[in-house]
Scaffold this motif. Structure first.
Motif, PDB file in Angstrom:
ATOM      1  N   LYS A 119       0.838  -1.212   0.000  1.00 17.24           N
ATOM      2  CA  LYS A 119       0.000   0.000   0.000  1.00 17.24           C
ATOM      3  C   LYS A 119       0.873   1.262   0.000  1.00 17.24           C
ATOM      4  O   LYS A 119       0.706   2.147  -0.830  1.00 17.24           O
ATOM      5  N   THR A 120       1.813   1.287   0.958  1.00 21.91           N
ATOM      6  CA  THR A 120       2.666   2.476   1.078  1.00 21.91           C
ATOM      7  C   THR A 120       3.511   2.654  -0.180  1.00 21.91           C
ATOM      8  O   THR A 120       3.655   3.753  -0.693  1.00 21.91           O
ATOM      9  N   SER A 121       4.050   1.531  -0.683  1.00 19.93           N
ATOM     10  CA  SER A 121       4.892   1.625  -1.879  1.00 19.93           C
ATOM     11  C   SER A 121       4.101   2.175  -3.054  1.00 19.93           C
ATOM     12  O   SER A 121       4.597   2.992  -3.830  1.00 19.93           O
ATOM     13  N   LEU A 122       2.872   1.734  -3.173  1.00 23.64           N
ATOM     14  CA  LEU A 122       2.050   2.192  -4.298  1.00 23.64           C
ATOM     15  C   LEU A 122       1.755   3.686  -4.167  1.00 23.64           C
ATOM     16  O   LEU A 122       1.890   4.448  -5.132  1.00 23.64           O
ATOM     17  N   MET A 215       3.587  -7.406  -9.471  1.00 26.35           N
ATOM     18  CA  MET A 215       3.530  -8.184 -10.703  1.00 26.35           C
ATOM     19  C   MET A 215       4.936  -8.490 -11.229  1.00 26.35           C
ATOM     20  O   MET A 215       5.111  -9.351 -12.071  1.00 26.35           O
ATOM     21  N   ASP A 216       5.914  -7.703 -10.757  1.00 24.23           N
ATOM     22  CA  ASP A 216       7.288  -7.900 -11.231  1.00 24.23           C
ATOM     23  C   ASP A 216       7.925  -9.162 -10.659  1.00 24.23           C
ATOM     24  O   ASP A 216       8.931  -9.655 -11.160  1.00 24.23           O
ATOM     25  N   LEU A 217       7.356  -9.699  -9.596  1.00 20.82           N
ATOM     26  CA  LEU A 217       7.988 -10.853  -8.949  1.00 20.82           C
ATOM     27  C   LEU A 217       7.797 -12.129  -9.779  1.00 20.82           C
ATOM     28  O   LEU A 217       6.714 -12.361 -10.325  1.00 20.82           O
TER      29      LEU A 217
HETATM   30  N1  LIG Z   1       8.907  -6.736  -5.788  1.00 23.68           N
HETATM   31  C1  LIG Z   1       8.060  -5.851  -5.321  1.00 23.68           C
HETATM   32  N2  LIG Z   1       8.067  -5.525  -4.012  1.00 23.68           N
HETATM   33  C2  LIG Z   1       7.185  -4.622  -3.578  1.00 23.68           C
HETATM   34  C3  LIG Z   1       6.226  -4.032  -4.424  1.00 23.68           C
HETATM   35  N3  LIG Z   1       5.471  -3.188  -3.689  1.00 23.68           N
HETATM   36  C4  LIG Z   1       5.938  -3.254  -2.422  1.00 23.68           C
HETATM   37  N4  LIG Z   1       6.962  -4.104  -2.363  1.00 23.68           N
HETATM   38  C5  LIG Z   1       7.733  -4.462  -1.178  1.00 23.68           C
HETATM   39  O1  LIG Z   1       6.865  -5.078  -0.247  1.00 23.68           O
HETATM   40  C6  LIG Z   1       7.183  -4.693   1.088  1.00 23.68           C
HETATM   41  C7  LIG Z   1       5.969  -4.088   1.761  1.00 23.68           C
HETATM   42  O2  LIG Z   1       5.599  -2.902   1.082  1.00 23.68           O
HETATM   43  P1  LIG Z   1       4.827  -1.734   1.805  1.00 23.68           P
HETATM   44  O3  LIG Z   1       4.547  -0.722   0.781  1.00 23.68           O
HETATM   45  O4  LIG Z   1       5.512  -1.333   3.034  1.00 23.68           O
HETATM   46  O5  LIG Z   1       3.501  -2.507   2.187  1.00 23.68           O
HETATM   47  P2  LIG Z   1       2.285  -1.979   3.013  1.00 23.68           P
HETATM   48  O6  LIG Z   1       1.112  -2.715   2.492  1.00 23.68           O
HETATM   49  O7  LIG Z   1       2.222  -0.511   2.982  1.00 23.68           O
HETATM   50  O8  LIG Z   1       2.640  -2.497   4.414  1.00 23.68           O
HETATM   51  P3  LIG Z   1       2.120  -1.978   5.837  1.00 23.68           P
HETATM   52  O9  LIG Z   1       2.185  -0.481   5.797  1.00 23.68           O
HETATM   53  O10 LIG Z   1       3.082  -2.590   6.787  1.00 23.68           O
HETATM   54  O11 LIG Z   1       0.728  -2.503   5.971  1.00 23.68           O
HETATM   55  C8  LIG Z   1       8.336  -3.702   0.948  1.00 23.68           C
HETATM   56  O12 LIG Z   1       9.552  -4.423   1.157  1.00 23.68           O
HETATM   57  C9  LIG Z   1       8.270  -3.236  -0.471  1.00 23.68           C
HETATM   58  O13 LIG Z   1       9.515  -2.874  -0.994  1.00 23.68           O
HETATM   59  C10 LIG Z   1       6.226  -4.413  -5.820  1.00 23.68           C
HETATM   60  O14 LIG Z   1       5.446  -3.986  -6.640  1.00 23.68           O
HETATM   61  N5  LIG Z   1       7.162  -5.323  -6.183  1.00 23.68           N
END
Ligand SMILES: Nc1nc2c(ncn2[C@@H]2O[C@H](COP(=O)(O)OP(=O)(O)OP(=O)(O)O)[C@@H](O)[C@H]2O)c(=O)[nH]1
Length: 600
Positions: A119-122, A215-217
């Protein structure tokens, strides 16, 4: 040609959503969402309407090279000649008598999903690529939300991901998001918090878009996610459902453009509007106390306009806006609908979900606060007097046919077993809607969900923490725990009974033979009768038969033994019977019955 989705058609034809909705409503087409499909006939009708408009708008200058041989008008609309502009111009004459003068506003989007699904990454990716931070000195301000620019206009993202924020806002009666993005990691698929997020979005009745992230994984398994979505009743479009699913990667940015486009399309079809001149309405997204500046409240304006110097009332506090800051960190003087802003001017931090109203002056602000305090106190007193019962929640007499439940159990097996039993109990009269079924003790989030959806929380072999129990009590939410499945099911039966129209059954009471008829000038005909079986009762239903024919159906209006009015007369006795009917004859048979509520 197969069926076409509304948003896809709007896009293909280069029509703006307002016009598309107008045409659909003119055609009397019912639809659920922008993903709903249109049949071939409707599509043709829409194309014809648009073609006719095009012709009448430009009678003398047929635009592009649209050879008359082209039977279908659609390609003409898809021509390169700035279709959007053309369509807008064509629509203009209709706007002289507009249905709705209220301008459009940007959609407000929330991102929810399971922990670590991205979520945060997006949000970060969208912010990085879509927010022109440099315009305001390079520092984006944290205002609880940010505005992303897309080719289709602005989208406001609430930047505290997670459903807790969303739910606590909703629990206070505010619905800040217009669209929910449910992020699901492609390598992990649907997880408990995904299910919760879906339940929250559905309870809020906001359209949801599923973003399959990561999707990149190499381990991404999109098919599995889609199958799991179907199991949640979210059928992706490609399988004929209504759920928009977009594959994205917050890491590479793949698909993010498509996601933004989908958000815009859904928003267009939601036809979101708000009047900047209306009375102010806003929602607090979050607030904090800054050591130097004081209380900072992040607010999204929903309608009307916020202006520096305005008096604002939030909850039971008021303040005067000293400064407004937008998401780019710039000081602004005013903020209209769908604008996230930071407000400086409150003396105490308001709570997320509090609604913001404005007052003309300090005096009015004070009065508003005072009246809110009174309303709250009255409410508290009333609640103390009358702890909510299930009947209160669902309404007496079964007016509400939907029973919302939140289910918590110790194991997945128990959850499934209970859900299986509940599924069989859903009938035409009652819909048991399990909004959320999860493993483990109920959370505060469950209580908030229950409070916004009028749900009952049923726990099996799990016990709420005292904190959660306290919140449930405060909110008047029924939170019940059971150790035996059938006791839980009994409770559900009780809920069902509470919501159902009572079912009555006609029960035979007795019969009597009319032996003599006395015609009375005032009382009418009195049937002197002999009770042969059971009993006759005053006000009971009566059926009078003569031979094989039913000659009267009504009520025993009067019953006498000698001169006395009596309530009932048993078999073996004589009595006088009155009806609101005077044609009774000797030899008629009176059959008495009553309607009894069936309790099973
Ligand atoms: N390969 C890959 N990794 C991703 C992607 N999006 C997020 N990640 C990884 O997944 C992990 C969790 O990502 P977050 O964005 O922190 O996830 P979140 O859902 O916000 O997590 P919380 O805030 O803890 O609920 C991190 O290590 C990111 O780098 C993606 O599209 N591809």
């Amino acid at each position: 040609m197969s069926k076409v989705r509304i948003y896809a058609l709007a896009k293909d034809l280069g029509v703006d959503s307002g016009r598309m909705l107008e045409i659909l409503s003119d055609l009397g087409v019912q639809f659920k969402s922008s993903s709903s499909t249109l049949d071939e006939e409707t599509v043709e009708a829409i194309k014809t309407i648009l073609a006719e408009e095009k012709n009448s708008a430009t009678p003398t200058t047929p635009t592009a090279t649209t050879p008359s041989a082209q039977g279908d008008s659609a390609p003409a609309l898809q021509n390169q000649g700035a279709p959007t502009a053309t369509v807008e111009r064509e629509v203009a004459p209709r706007d002289t008598a507009p249905k709705n003068e209220v301008p459009h506003r940007a959609p407000v989007v929330t991102i929810m999903g399971h922990v670590d699904h991205g979520k945060t990454s997006l949000l970060d990716y969208i912010r990085k690529t879509r927010v022109a931070a440099k315009e305001a000195g390079g520092i984006t301000q944290h205002v609880g939300a940010f505005e992303a620019k897309t080719s289709k206009g602005k989208i406001v993202f609430i930047d505290t991901p997670g459903h807790e924020a969303f739910t606590s806002i909703r629990a206070r009666g505010a619905n800040v998001a217009d669209i929910a993005i449910i992020v699901v990691a492609a390598d992990d698929s649907i997880m408990p918090q995904t299910r919760e997020a879906i339940a929250h979005a559905q309870a809020a009745k906001v359209p949801l878009i599923v973003a399959i992230n990561k999707m990149d994984l190499p381990t991404a398994n999109i098919d599995k996610v889609k199958q799991d979505l179907i199991a949640q009743n979210l059928v992706p479009e490609e399988f004929g459902g209504d759920t928009i699913v977009v594959g994205v990667s917050a890491r590479t940015g793949e698909g993010v453009e498509d996601l933004l486009e989908m958000i815009s399309l859904v928003a267009e079809l939601e036809d979101l509007r708000a009047d900047p001149k209306a009375e102010l309405g806003g929602v607090v997204v979050e607030s904090r106390v800054d050591r130097q500046m004081g209380v900072l409240a992040n607010v999204i304006v929903q309608q009307g306009t916020l202006r520096v110097g305005d008096f604002l009332v939030v909850g039971e506090r008021y303040g005067k806006i000293k400064a407004l800051t937008d998401s780019l960190g710039a000081r602004i003087k005013d903020a209209g609908p769908s604008t996230p802003v930071q407000i400086l001017g409150f003396s105490e931090a308001p709570t997320a979900g509090d609604m913001v109203a404005s007052a003309r002056n300090e005096h009015e602000a004070r009065e508003m606060v005072q009246s809110r305090v009174t309303v709250r106190r009255d409410g508290e007193q009333a609640r103390e007097k009358r702890r909510m019962t299930l009947d209160d929640i669902f309404g007496a007499g079964g007016e509400v046919r939907e029973i919302n439940l939140v289910l918590r159990a110790d194991t997945q097996g128990s959850v499934e077993a209970i859900q299986g039993i509940l599924a069989r109990k859903t009938s035409e009269q009652v819909n048991l809607n399990v909004m959320l079924a999860g493993i483990g003790a109920p959370t505060e989030g469950d209580v908030l969900l229950a409070s916004t959806a009028n749900a009952t929380i049923l726990c099996f072999s799990v016990v709420p923490s005292p904190g959660v129990q306290k919140v449930a009590t405060q909110k008047g939410i029924e939170l019940k725990t059971y150790r035996i499945i059938y006791e839980l099911i009994d409770e559900v039966d009780r809920l069902i009974k509470g919501t159902q129209e009572p079912v009555f059954e006609e029960r035979y009471l007795g019969r009597a033979e009319v032996r003599m008829v006395i015609r009375h000038p005032k009382a009418g005909s009195v049937a002197g009768s002999y009770v042969q079986d059971g009993l006759l009762r005053r006000n009971a239903r009566a059926k009078v038969t003569r031979g094989k024919q039913v000659v009267y159906e009504g009520t025993i209006a009067g019953l006498k033994r000698f001169k006395d009015d009596v309530r009932e007369v048993q078999a073996g006795y004589e009595c006088g019977v009155n009806f609101d009917w005077n044609d009774v004859q000797e030899g008629d048979i009176i059959e008495a019955s009553e309607m009894v509520e069936i309790t099973s």
